[in-house]
Design a protein around this motif. Structure first.
Motif, PDB file in Angstrom:
ATOM      1  N   ARG A  56       0.838  -1.211   0.000  1.00 58.24           N
ATOM      2  CA  ARG A  56       0.000   0.000   0.000  1.00 58.24           C
ATOM      3  C   ARG A  56       0.870   1.257   0.000  1.00 58.24           C
ATOM      4  O   ARG A  56       0.625   2.201  -0.767  1.00 58.24           O
ATOM      5  N   ASP A  57       1.907   1.263   0.838  1.00 60.88           N
ATOM      6  CA  ASP A  57       2.759   2.453   0.931  1.00 60.88           C
ATOM      7  C   ASP A  57       3.500   2.700  -0.379  1.00 60.88           C
ATOM      8  O   ASP A  57       3.634   3.852  -0.838  1.00 60.88           O
ATOM      9  N   ALA A  58       3.991   1.620  -0.974  1.00 64.07           N
ATOM     10  CA  ALA A  58       4.713   1.768  -2.239  1.00 64.07           C
ATOM     11  C   ALA A  58       3.773   2.264  -3.335  1.00 64.07           C
ATOM     12  O   ALA A  58       4.138   3.121  -4.159  1.00 64.07           O
ATOM     13  N   PRO A 102      -7.900  -0.164  -9.147  1.00 65.04           N
ATOM     14  CA  PRO A 102      -8.185  -0.950  -7.936  1.00 65.04           C
ATOM     15  C   PRO A 102      -8.481  -2.426  -8.206  1.00 65.04           C
ATOM     16  O   PRO A 102      -8.370  -3.245  -7.284  1.00 65.04           O
ATOM     17  N   THR A 103      -8.837  -2.801  -9.466  1.00 68.11           N
ATOM     18  CA  THR A 103      -9.283  -4.178  -9.740  1.00 68.11           C
ATOM     19  C   THR A 103      -8.248  -5.231  -9.335  1.00 68.11           C
ATOM     20  O   THR A 103      -8.583  -6.197  -8.632  1.00 68.11           O
ATOM     21  N   PRO A 104      -6.962  -5.094  -9.724  1.00 65.62           N
ATOM     22  CA  PRO A 104      -5.995  -6.146  -9.336  1.00 65.62           C
ATOM     23  C   PRO A 104      -5.689  -6.151  -7.833  1.00 65.62           C
ATOM     24  O   PRO A 104      -5.089  -7.128  -7.330  1.00 65.62           O
ATOM     25  N   SER A 111      -7.179  -7.861   2.593  1.00 63.16           N
ATOM     26  CA  SER A 111      -6.176  -8.122   3.638  1.00 63.16           C
ATOM     27  C   SER A 111      -6.058  -6.934   4.584  1.00 63.16           C
ATOM     28  O   SER A 111      -5.908  -7.096   5.794  1.00 63.16           O
ATOM     29  N   LEU A 112      -6.089  -5.725   4.015  1.00 63.52           N
ATOM     30  CA  LEU A 112      -5.964  -4.534   4.853  1.00 63.52           C
ATOM     31  C   LEU A 112      -7.183  -4.336   5.763  1.00 63.52           C
ATOM     32  O   LEU A 112      -7.066  -3.842   6.885  1.00 63.52           O
ATOM     33  N   ARG A 113      -8.362  -4.744   5.283  1.00 65.07           N
ATOM     34  CA  ARG A 113      -9.568  -4.575   6.100  1.00 65.07           C
ATOM     35  C   ARG A 113      -9.712  -5.670   7.141  1.00 65.07           C
ATOM     36  O   ARG A 113     -10.390  -5.498   8.140  1.00 65.07           O
ATOM     37  N   GLY A 114      -9.148  -6.810   6.839  1.00 68.96           N
ATOM     38  CA  GLY A 114      -9.397  -7.982   7.675  1.00 68.96           C
ATOM     39  C   GLY A 114     -10.480  -8.795   7.019  1.00 68.96           C
ATOM     40  O   GLY A 114     -11.187  -8.350   6.126  1.00 68.96           O
ATOM     41  N   ILE A 130     -10.319   0.715  -1.206  1.00 70.07           N
ATOM     42  CA  ILE A 130      -9.232   1.402  -0.505  1.00 70.07           C
ATOM     43  C   ILE A 130      -8.277   2.053  -1.503  1.00 70.07           C
ATOM     44  O   ILE A 130      -7.828   3.183  -1.313  1.00 70.07           O
ATOM     45  N   VAL A 131      -8.002   1.350  -2.592  1.00 73.64           N
ATOM     46  CA  VAL A 131      -7.078   1.884  -3.588  1.00 73.64           C
ATOM     47  C   VAL A 131      -7.699   3.098  -4.278  1.00 73.64           C
ATOM     48  O   VAL A 131      -7.034   4.109  -4.506  1.00 73.64           O
ATOM     49  N   ARG A 132      -8.984   2.986  -4.588  1.00 74.78           N
ATOM     50  CA  ARG A 132      -9.672   4.119  -5.226  1.00 74.78           C
ATOM     51  C   ARG A 132      -9.677   5.334  -4.293  1.00 74.78           C
ATOM     52  O   ARG A 132      -9.433   6.462  -4.712  1.00 74.78           O
ATOM     53  N   LYS A 133      -9.974   5.083  -3.023  1.00 71.62           N
ATOM     54  CA  LYS A 133      -9.973   6.169  -2.042  1.00 71.62           C
ATOM     55  C   LYS A 133      -8.575   6.769  -1.914  1.00 71.62           C
ATOM     56  O   LYS A 133      -8.411   7.997  -1.806  1.00 71.62           O
TER      57      LYS A 133
END
Length: 797
Positions: A56-58, A102-104, A111-114, A130-133
């Motif tokens: 996510r950070d990268a 965000p699709t891939p 995983s990030l949400r649980g 999350i990626v879109r946000k």
């Protein structure tokens, strides 16, 4: 050992993933193999707990780098429109990728949400990507925040140039708006950024523009042209707002409210000041425009309604007063004047306000004031009602059956101290109906359809009359006269009129009595025919009788004593004997003031048939045996036994009948009114009496001296008015009892409201009358005050 493995997986996977991610951000082509490899790499990284945060950070770092490059490309443009075009182009490319990139990374997001159960996902709304946000928030925090104000100001300036008549590419403003709408990542309020920024700026810029322009227009061109300007600009701004503001929001409505405020509400006083003049001058197009504008302002129409009411009331009363000399002498002209006013005001409301219900109500309220105004015509009801019993003696033409009328609640009516003058309109309406339904020059020159149309017009005016009971009282008196004298022009119209009165909501008991009068006349005709078949031939040829039921024909006029000529006295026993055989136990009562006959009058000029009332007949027969003598007033009184007021009126009708040139009776000394007769005044038959036609004396002919004397005695007007007041008192008492029987307990204010609702089709009771009848009912223990509240009344069984 696991930490090293995680680092190894991420560090080995990221170099392969990054080129593909950058291609996607730049909208460059990606092969199917690369696309699948990206899915697999994300899956591998997410197998370890430490991998997803690193990925996510990268990803965020690369997204930020891409956005900064896009910002540099946008900021390279200094000119406003070029800047907007560059920004919109970059934004649209980026926003497109917000839906693909965000699709891939769906497994990364999971995983990030649980772990989330499938059932929870079905039950709840799916979470924002999350990626879109991440992408939207990054754009918002960097490029958007840096140039947001510049974008906004540029867009508003472009809209301003359009308001000034210049042309530009509207997609520039629309593109800016779309970025405001789509940037928000708040799932609970998708329009938060748009509303707080673009919408607010657009509305403020619009208001600021017209804050300067509107006063200039009003000052330069005046109210009338300004109204057209304001209407035009409101339409323009609504169309513009539908183009530039978010359609699926309340933006357009908010903008229009602000436009109405700055273009209309701020100048409301100046605009409305022109309304009275426009109404007076019948400027319907301008009034229609004013209504469109004021209808947008809260309570903006109310002053227009007041102006219309004032105009109708003032113009109507002024018009009536201007013609007072004409209409006070002619009920036909009075009614036509009222109808003309109604048509004029209705046309104004239709043409200027398109029959808006609010303005129709204002017209009705004002017209009601005109109809019920007592300054032109005044009907004075008695201030105090006598304390006699309420049973009424009904009239009959020659013979009438007497029935005792129930007295309702009150056997001794309370006093009425209203003393308020009422409009004479209902009486004049009844007179006009009589002219249409009776054989008159007016009814003879009109067709059946025209008479019906005019009667319908009367009913239209009657709708606005408050004291409808007065109309019904006079209408019934006229109907009685027409039925008794057989002067109806059209019997079918007579019966139709009764049904029309029922249709317009006249009280059922009034209308039912009128219907019964027609039934009585038909029954009486049969009795008259039977009497003629059984009596002497001489009687059959010379007399007609009407035997009527007291319940339908009742009125308060007293019977008048009179000494009948012997020729009439002989018939009375035979008629009474005939009726007793038909109906035992019923008593006949003679009503001579409602009777009439035809006598043959001979003098030196010729021989004439004269229609006269019974009173006139009694007076003339005083000379039957002494045609050339002079008889004093006192001797005539003794001979006829007529009361003084009736004798004076009868003699005056024979001495000064307005429609003939040569009077039947001559008085000495000459007088100007019946009051001038003294005990010593001498009267004699005019031997030169004759009918004059076209200036020539006629030796033969027929003349009617009955006039409008029928059913009318000296005291009848006063008694009519007293009976109206007395009946109103009974109606109020009956209504109070009816309400309390149903409610058992009621407050004073509720009682007054319900009372007016019940009685409004007959008359409007005054507060004073209501109070007096409540006190009377309390005193006579029909109702009582509540023990704990003096303003609450309780029914006493």
């Amino acid at each position: 050992m696991s930490l090293l493995k995680s680092q190894f997986i991420f560090e080995n996977a990221w170099p392969c993933m990054r080129p593909i991610i950058l291609k996607l951000l730049k909208q460059e082509p990606v092969t199917q193999a690369e696309w699948q490899d990206l899915f697999y790499s994300v899956h591998q990284v997410c197998l370890d707990e430490k991998g997803p945060p690193k990925l996510r950070d990268a990803l965020k770092e690369d997204i930020m780098d891409f956005i900064k490059q896009a910002q540099q490309r946008v900021m390279a443009h200094q000119e406003e429109q070029a800047l907007l075009k560059a920004y919109i182009a970059e934004w649209r490319k980026f926003f497109t990728q917000c839906n693909y990139l965000p699709t891939p990374f769906r497994q990364l997001e999971a995983s990030l949400r649980g772990k989330t159960s499938t059932s929870m996902q079905k039950k709840n709304q799916p979470d924002e990507s999350i990626v879109r946000k991440l992408m939207l928030d990054s754009w918002n925090q960097s490029i958007f925040n840096d140039i947001k104000q510049r974008l906004q100001d540029s867009a508003m300036r472009l809209v301003r140039t359009e308001r000034n008549g210049e042309v530009f590419d509207s997609q520039l403003v629309i593109g800016v708006r779309e970025s405001y709408v789509n940037l928000c990542s708040n799932t609970s309020d998708k329009l938060e950024i748009y509303r707080n920024n673009f919408e607010a700026a657009y509305i403020e810029a619009t208001e600021a523009f017209y804050w300067v322009k509107a006063p200039e227009q009003l000052s330069l061109y005046g109210v009338e042209k300004y109204m057209r300007y304001a209407e035009t600009k409101l339409k323009e701004e609504e169309l513009r707002a539908q183009k530039y503001l978010e359609p699926n929001s309340a933006s357009v409505q908010l903008l229009m409210e602000r436009c109405v405020k700055v273009l209309v509400a701020n100048f409301r006083t100046a605009i409305l000041a022109e309304c009275p003049r426009m109404i007076q001058q019948h400027q319907t197009e301008k009034l229609r425009l004013m209504l469109k504008l004021m209808d947008r302002v809260p309570e903006g129409v109310t002053p227009m309604l007041v102006d219309l009411e004032e105009h109708i009331a003032t113009a109507g009363l002024d018009d009536m007063m201007a013609a007072v000399d004409i209409i006070t002498q002619d009920s036909e002209k009075y009614v036509e004047r009222l109808l003309d006013l109604f048509r004029r005001f209705s046309t104004l409301v239709k043409e200027a306000f398109d029959d808006d219900p609010r303005f129709l109500t204002a017209r009705d309220k004002a017209y009601k004031l005109v109809v019920n105004d007592s300054s032109v015509f005044k009907l004075d009801l008695p201030v105090r009602q006598g304390a006699g019993g309420t049973s009424l003696i009904p009239p009959a033409p020659i013979i009438g059956t007497i029935a005792s009328l129930g007295s309702g609640i009150n056997s001794k009516p309370a006093n009425n101290n209203n003393g308020q003058p009422e409009s004479k309109c209902p009486e004049l309406l009844a007179n006009y109906c009589d002219m249409l339904l009776r054989k008159t020059p007016l009814s003879k020159k009109l067709t059946s359809d025209e008479i019906e149309s005019k009667l319908r017009d009367v009913l239209l005016v009657l709708k606005y009359v408050q004291n409808k009971d007065v109309f019904m009282r006079y209408h019934k008196a006229h109907l009685t006269r027409r039925l008794i004298l057989d002067t109806s022009a059209d019997s079918e119209k007579e019966e139709n009129m009764v049904e029309w009165l029922r249709e317009v909501g006249m009280p059922a008991d009034y209308v039912n009595k009128l219907a019964r009068m027609f039934q009585d006349i038909k029954v009486s005709q049969d009795l008259n025919q039977q009497f003629k078949e059984q009596c002497r031939a001489a009687i059959a040829d010379s007399i007609n009788i009407k035997i009527l039921n007291a319940g339908a024909w009742a009125r308060g006029s007293e019977r008048v004593t009179v000494s009948l000529p012997l020729q009439l006295e002989d018939y009375i026993p035979e008629v009474e004997e005939f009726y007793k055989k038909k109906h035992s136990g019923r008593k006949l009562q003679w009503y001579h003031h409602m009777s009439n006959g035809t006598i043959t009058f001979s003098n030196q000029v010729g021989r004439f048939d004269v229609d006269v009332t019974t009173f006139q007949m009694a007076v003339l027969f005083a000379w039957n045996q002494r045609p050339l003598e002079k008889i004093s007033y006192e001797n005539l009184r003794l001979a006829t036994e007529l009361p003084d007021p009736e004798l004076r009126r009868t003699l005056w009708s024979l001495c000064a009948f307005p429609k003939i040139k040569r009077q039947l009776i001559v008085a000495d000394p000459p007088t100007h009114s019946p009051k001038d007769f003294s005990q010593a005044t001498k009267f004699w038959v005019n031997q030169e009496f004759a009918i004059v036609k076209n200036g020539k004396l006629q030796k033969r002919g027929k003349i009617n001296l009955v006039g409008r004397l029928q059913l009318s005695t000296e005291r009848s007007k006063e008694e009519d008015n007293q009976s109206i007041v007395q009946l109103r008192i009974l109606r109020v008492q009956e209504a109070i009892i009816k309400i309390l029987k149903m409610r058992k307990k009621i407050t004073n204010s509720q009682l007054q409201t319900e009372l007016v609702d019940i009685l409004k089709n007959m008359f409007l009771p005054s507060k004073k009358m209501i109070k007096e009848q409540i006190e009377w009912l309390i005193e006579h223990k029909y109702i009582r005050r509540h023990d704990n509240d003096i303003n609450t009344f309780v029914y006493m069984a």
